[in-house]
Design an enzyme around this catalytic site. Structure first.
Site, PDB file in Angstrom:
ATOM      1  N   LYS A  95      26.621 -80.558  34.023  1.00  0.00           N
ATOM      2  CA  LYS A  95      26.678 -80.138  32.625  1.00  0.00           C
ATOM      3  C   LYS A  95      25.625 -80.933  31.862  1.00  0.00           C
ATOM      4  CE  LYS A  95      29.338 -80.842  28.497  1.00  0.00           C
ATOM      5  NZ  LYS A  95      30.577 -81.333  27.900  1.00  0.00           N
ATOM      6  N   ALA A 182      33.856 -78.192  23.645  1.00  0.00           N
ATOM      7  CA  ALA A 182      33.908 -79.033  22.446  1.00  0.00           C
ATOM      8  C   ALA A 182      34.564 -78.334  21.259  1.00  0.00           C
ATOM      9  CB  ALA A 182      32.529 -79.519  22.033  1.00  0.00           C
ATOM     10  N   ASN A 204      39.235 -81.379  26.285  1.00  0.00           N
ATOM     11  CA  ASN A 204      39.409 -82.771  26.656  1.00  0.00           C
ATOM     12  C   ASN A 204      40.254 -83.496  25.613  1.00  0.00           C
ATOM     13  OD1 ASN A 204      39.148 -85.478  27.315  1.00  0.00           O
ATOM     14  ND2 ASN A 204      36.999 -85.364  27.799  1.00  0.00           N
ATOM     15  N   THR A 205      39.659 -83.726  24.433  1.00  0.00           N
ATOM     16  CA  THR A 205      40.354 -84.483  23.400  1.00  0.00           C
ATOM     17  C   THR A 205      41.706 -83.864  23.040  1.00  0.00           C
ATOM     18  OG1 THR A 205      38.184 -85.021  22.534  1.00  0.00           O
ATOM     19  CG2 THR A 205      40.052 -85.513  21.112  1.00  0.00           C
TER      20      THR A 205
END
Lengths: 256, 64, 362
Positions: A95, A182, A204-205
């Site tokens: 990535k 994101a 992710n977060t």
């Protein structure tokens, strides 16, 4: 027909890509298992002297590793990081992440295009993370990208699909897998991205900062599956501005 | 020598492999750049370090 | 690109499409090539009014109420092809001619005097009688009087298109006539036009040479018009994917009576069919131009501008010359609308449309 996600020549059943940042290591494992993710992203950093635990010990063997080039500020640094990652034996998938802006952490599309070209020539299967700009996506495709990873919102914000309309344009125009990366903060947002026609969602977060990590990973898994099923089913119509009473437009065919 | 940005005194020349082991690194978990050149794993045991070398030792961490 | 196109069109069977598929295609926000196929099917004929309503919205969204005006100028009608359907075919005994540069100047001046700012230069397909330098000279002359110069001549190499672009041409029309390779071979028994593939890649060569836009189309009636129109749309779609900057336009010529031999294989394309094709193009590629020819009658032309067509010719002569002096060669086909520029201008205004003579500034 079994619906498979093909990325860089590899087939996957899951369309959930899990980012492994901001977790304690044992929770990474729990999240991968609960979320059924088959692709997990990683970053490369200087190893501590007196090396300690490795994240690799917490990622199931069957998972495909997707290292990123985070830390790269230009295309040449991205290439250097990618090559080092490859030495660690995780394959050619990478990535690309090139960021020069330390406040918003927004990707540099121009250097990312160049990095896509450099890495592809070096034998990598490049997945560029980018700001959703159609022209940049076209150039990344020309440079050899295997998929495009537009951001939904600034990284880590959990704000969701702020760039919805622009991602849709890229889905419509670019004949490559589009993976929203994101900004996805809720399962409902992941679901919407999949309904729109994204090939996969990376999160992710949203999971790392959830109250119950494993449970949130499960929620994402289900949301992504639901969105994909809806996309394949073909969402029903939305009536918009269709009510227009007027004389028939085709009546002239009968009256000469 | 310089290791991951830190200065270090290499008392006796040794192989890269020996150096990594001495510092607690697992061979299959690190990648190494010696003087800005990537060193393939197979060469770890044949390369001898000197005090003038610059080494980067990297490994995977969590990341999105 | 050719193989990709042949694969796609090979899978299109107009008769298998259901009414549900047609409705979905009409209601979709962004129509895929499958939706386009549905819009061209016999099943869609039932929904022509719905298609027209949606098409009118798309036309208004992308073009406002503007309609472009232009006229063709036939420079020469010498032709080395043997197209079984065309009056210009080599074997047909028609009056042949070619304008001299003096005559071209006079014709252009006469057209410019009508207020038009766009001209389409046409020749028959003869590399000997109307070679590239001859066409280039005509382009140069036209560029001094017209903002937009288009070409409808034989397919040529990239460097030739480049020379014509440098001389002032910006648009190239090449029609595949039919995308069906068997029919293509049958109706083009000999001559350079037999080369299907060279013709197919003309638009790409023109764009690579720097041309601003290209026009595509099929000669409706040569082969199944649904399959052929589908192929032309897919060809345009593939071009647009590869050259996003290109301005794409469609023409929808129907076979007309001409001086050649009648061909028993020609199938009839009704007004209703023609409208369906134009609406399908509009819905599939909302931003593409659609030109309506003077082959069609005034009633049809007047009703499709603003609905789906965005470009209309006026003051048309299809013989060689004829704008300023007597024709030097016979017509390619009979026109059904011989209205002058002011007459077409007035018609557009009366329909609430805005006649546009110049579409861009360079």
């Amino acid at each position: 027909m079994v619906d498979k996600f093909v990325l860089g020549g590899k087939e996957f059943k899951s369309r959930f890509i899990l980012g492994s940042g901001k977790f304690t290591l044992d929770l990474v494992k729990a999240a991968i298992e609960a979320g059924g993710a088959e692709i997990v992203t990683l970053a490369l950093r200087r190893a501590n002297l007196k090396g300690n635990e490795s994240i690799l010990d917490y990622i199931p063997k069957h998972a495909t590793l997707l290292p990123n080039t985070s830390g790269a500020r230009n295309a040449d640094e991205a290439l250097r990081i990618a090559r080092l990652s490859r030495e660690l034996g995780c394959g050619d998938l990478i990535k690309i992440e090139v960021i020069r802006d330390s406040r918003y952490l927004l990707p540099d599309n121009i250097e990312t295009i160049r990095a896509t070209e450099l890495l592809t020539k070096d034998g990598f299967i490049a997945l560029p993370y980018m700001y959703p700009d159609l022209e940049a996506a076209r150039r990344m495709k020309e440079a050899g990208a295997a998929a495009i990873m537009p951001l939904g919102a600034p990284i880590g914000t959990n704000k969701g699909l702020l760039t919805r309309d622009f991602i849709k344009i890229i889905i419509d125009e670019i004949d490559l897998p589009i993976i929203v990366d994101a900004g996805i903060g809720r399962p409902s947002q992941a679901c919407e991205a999949m309904e729109m026609g994204c090939s996969a969602v990376m999160a992710n977060t949203a999971i790392a900062t959830a109250g119950n990590i494993a449970q949130m990973a499960t929620a994402f898994k289900l949301a992504i599956e639901a969105g994909r099923a809806a996309y394949l089913a073909g969402p029903g119509r939305v009536l918009e501005g269709m009510a227009e009473a007027s004389s028939p437009l085709t009546g002239f065919l009968d009256a000469e | 020598m310089r290791v991951n940005g830190e200065s270090l005194k290499l008392e006796v020349p040794c192989t890269l492999k020996a150096f990594l082991e001495k510092n607690g690194h697992m061979m299959d978990r690190v990648a190494v750049e010696l003087n800005e050149k990537i060193i393939p794993k197979a060469e770890f045991s044949s390369i001898v370090l000197s005090d003038a070398d610059k080494i980067e030792i990297v490994s995977f961490v969590g990341g999105g | 690109m050719l193989q990709q196109l042949l694969d796609i069109i090979g899978n299109f069977n107009p008769n298998q499409i259901t009414q549900t598929q047609v409705l979905r295609a009409i209601q979709s926000n962004r129509r895929s090539i499958y939706d386009f196929a549905a819009l061209l099917s016999p099943a869609a004929d039932l929904f022509l009014e719905e298609m027209a309503t949606a098409a009118k919205q798309e036309t208004a969204r992308h073009f406002g109420n503007s309609v472009q005006l232009f006229t063709p100028l036939y420079l020469a009608n010498y032709c080395t092809n043997h197209c079984t359907y065309c009056a210009f075919a080599q074997a047909n005994e028609i009056k042949r001619g070619k304008l001299t540069s003096k005559e071209i100047e006079r014709e252009l001046a006469a057209i410019a005097a009508t207020g038009l700012d766009e001209v389409l230069l046409l020749t028959g397909e003869s590399r000997q009688k109307s070679d590239v330098s001859y066409i280039r000279q005509a382009v140069q002359l036209a560029a001094t009087k017209f903002t937009t110069v288009g070409l409808e001549v034989y397919p040529m190499d990239t460097h030739e298109y480049q020379a014509l672009h440098q001389a002032g041409a910006d648009f190239v029309n090449v029609y595949q006539e039919t995308y069906n390779q068997e029919t293509y071979a049958r109706v083009h028994p000999k001559g350079q036009k037999r080369d299907y593939e060279y013709r197919f890649y003309s638009q790409e060569r023109a764009l690579q040479a720097g041309m601003r836009g290209v026009s595509l189309g099929v000669l409706l009636g040569l082969h199944c018009f649904r399959q052929d129109s589908f192929a032309a749309g897919v060809h345009a779609y593939l071009l647009q994917q590869k050259y996003p900057h290109a301005e794409i336009a469609f023409s929808v010529p129907r076979l007309r009576a001409h001086a050649g031999q009648p061909d028993a294989n020609i199938t009839e394309v009704t007004d209703r069919n023609l409208l369906q094709i134009m609406l399908a193009y509009r819905l599939f590629m909302p931003f593409a131009g659609i030109t309506i020819s003077t082959r069609e009658g005034t009633h049809f032309r007047d009703n499709v501008v603003g609905l789906c067509a965005t470009k209309i010719s006026a003051g048309v002569m299809t013989g060689v010359g004829g704008h300023d002096q007597a024709q030097k060669g016979d017509d390619q086909f009979q026109i059904s609308d011989n209205r002058s520029v002011p007459a077409v201008h007035k018609m557009l205004q009366s329909r609430g449309l805005q006649p546009v003579y110049t579409n861009h500034i360079f």
